[in-house]
Design an enzyme around this catalytic site. Sequence first.
Site, PDB file in Angstrom:
ATOM      1  N   SER A 145      44.494  19.992  -0.496  1.00  0.00           N
ATOM      2  CA  SER A 145      44.115  19.509   0.909  1.00  0.00           C
ATOM      3  C   SER A 145      43.497  20.393   1.834  1.00  0.00           C
ATOM      4  O   SER A 145      42.651  21.285   1.449  1.00  0.00           O
ATOM      5  CB  SER A 145      45.205  18.498   1.200  1.00  0.00           C
ATOM      6  OG  SER A 145      44.942  17.745   2.389  1.00  0.00           O
ATOM      7  N   ARG A 214      50.211  10.072  13.160  1.00  0.00           N
ATOM      8  CA  ARG A 214      50.991  10.095  11.706  1.00  0.00           C
ATOM      9  C   ARG A 214      50.736   8.852  11.019  1.00  0.00           C
ATOM     10  O   ARG A 214      50.440   8.927   9.736  1.00  0.00           O
ATOM     11  CB  ARG A 214      52.390  10.391  11.992  1.00  0.00           C
ATOM     12  CG  ARG A 214      53.174  10.630  10.538  1.00  0.00           C
ATOM     13  CD  ARG A 214      52.372  11.901   9.778  1.00  0.00           C
ATOM     14  NE  ARG A 214      53.401  11.888   8.635  1.00  0.00           N
ATOM     15  CZ  ARG A 214      53.233  12.876   7.605  1.00  0.00           C
ATOM     16  NH1 ARG A 214      52.015  13.423   7.497  1.00  0.00           N
ATOM     17  NH2 ARG A 214      54.028  12.756   6.480  1.00  0.00           N
ATOM     18  N   ASP A 310      42.285   9.199  -5.222  1.00  0.00           N
ATOM     19  CA  ASP A 310      42.162   9.852  -3.717  1.00  0.00           C
ATOM     20  C   ASP A 310      41.115   9.280  -3.128  1.00  0.00           C
ATOM     21  O   ASP A 310      40.017   9.823  -3.554  1.00  0.00           O
ATOM     22  CB  ASP A 310      42.283  11.386  -4.107  1.00  0.00           C
ATOM     23  CG  ASP A 310      42.262  11.900  -2.872  1.00  0.00           C
ATOM     24  OD1 ASP A 310      42.434  11.551  -1.735  1.00  0.00           O
ATOM     25  OD2 ASP A 310      42.598  13.439  -2.894  1.00  0.00           O
ATOM     26  N   HIS A 343      45.899  10.228  -2.358  1.00  0.00           N
ATOM     27  CA  HIS A 343      45.624  11.884  -2.040  1.00  0.00           C
ATOM     28  C   HIS A 343      47.138  12.656  -2.039  1.00  0.00           C
ATOM     29  O   HIS A 343      46.972  13.821  -2.554  1.00  0.00           O
ATOM     30  CB  HIS A 343      45.190  11.964  -0.536  1.00  0.00           C
ATOM     31  CG  HIS A 343      44.958  13.181   0.021  1.00  0.00           C
ATOM     32  ND1 HIS A 343      44.170  14.373  -0.791  1.00  0.00           N
ATOM     33  CD2 HIS A 343      45.745  14.185   0.894  1.00  0.00           C
ATOM     34  CE1 HIS A 343      44.054  15.366   0.214  1.00  0.00           C
ATOM     35  NE2 HIS A 343      44.971  15.444   0.731  1.00  0.00           N
ATOM     36  N   ASP A 344      48.033  11.923  -1.802  1.00  0.00           N
ATOM     37  CA  ASP A 344      49.342  12.541  -1.951  1.00  0.00           C
ATOM     38  C   ASP A 344      49.822  12.710  -3.559  1.00  0.00           C
ATOM     39  O   ASP A 344      50.854  13.425  -3.640  1.00  0.00           O
ATOM     40  CB  ASP A 344      50.434  12.112  -1.275  1.00  0.00           C
ATOM     41  CG  ASP A 344      50.479  11.991   0.105  1.00  0.00           C
ATOM     42  OD1 ASP A 344      49.868  13.101   0.537  1.00  0.00           O
ATOM     43  OD2 ASP A 344      51.554  11.534   0.949  1.00  0.00           O
TER      44      ASP A 344
END
Length: 362
Positions: A145, A214, A310, A343-344
């Site tokens: 990232s 967040r 992602d 993405h994680d």
Amino acid sequence: MSTTSQTLRLPSPLPLDGGGELSRVEVAYETYGALNEDRSNAILLCHALTGDQYVASPHPITGKPGWWERMVGPGKPIDTDRFHVICPNVIGSCMGSTGPASEASDGQPYAMRFPVITIRDMVRSAIGLLDALGIETLHAVVGGSMGGMQALSLAANWPERADRVLVIASTSRHSAQNIGFHELGRQAVMADPRWNQGDYYGGEAPDSGLAVARMAAHITYLSEEALTEKFGRNLQDREAKTFGFDADFQVESYLRYQGSGFTQRFDANSYLYITRAMDYFDLAEEHGGKLVNAFAGTQARFCLVSFDSDWLYPTAESRHVVHALNAAGAAVSFVELSAPHGHDSFLLDVPALDRVIGGFLG
């Protein structure tokens, strides 16, 4: 596994892309594993936006395990029995490196007087750390990232400093969509009355705004498949809808938990500065408008990894970098891995990623 936490003050002011310089720069970092005699086994590990230097050791505020503990350690893909791993906290952050909460020359927190920084400025501070540690050439620089942005920036601007460059779930520039998501988060922070134009140190922090930022960002880190599989439309601790605005759904409760937990360990102003640095990142723009120019003459070996789920930094972003590396004549390998987490995925249990990393680092 031996772990060392330290803070080092750079011996000279740090020049900045935005003009001027930053004085009295401190870089907080952790190291894992021993540096060999010829200093050739060092790996620089670059963290993501909400990460820090605690890659494989408990976080001092939350007590949670390090963010990549499954990847870094004895016998793991980034093997600390073989490699000396250095993970610095980026400047602009809030975990020991100089940032908005740090004291300026007048003894007061910088707050919004802190200069706007770039990804290249972050890497410049990491290079200063390596110089102070006497490490001229890295075995590898590794990042996912925003950490991948740093790895690319190091490869482009200090090409002699790393033999291998591993970039995971990243990009060479931020898209308009990603800039838009970040602006949403920044506006949420700045709309909190307690933000007070960034001058909240010593008082109540803008936790509500930061929590919303967040929450919005966290949605982008996951895939629809992952959210559906984990939560669906299941209700949270109730048998029927309340017809109100409590967290009726599990996904709502989860996002609120993520938001409130984040405020315990992160500074709102740091969130503004780091997201801005990511938005400004455009490696081609830095090198005459052509990405291939960023890698001209490089001797490093590259490996890029993307994930099929992602949508924040999709595979096309990695392919764009790979094409530029091929055009520059660089040694590059690329793999798109299948994982449902979005993405994680680079932080979660994807055994194929373990094999790629272990194989590339050699």
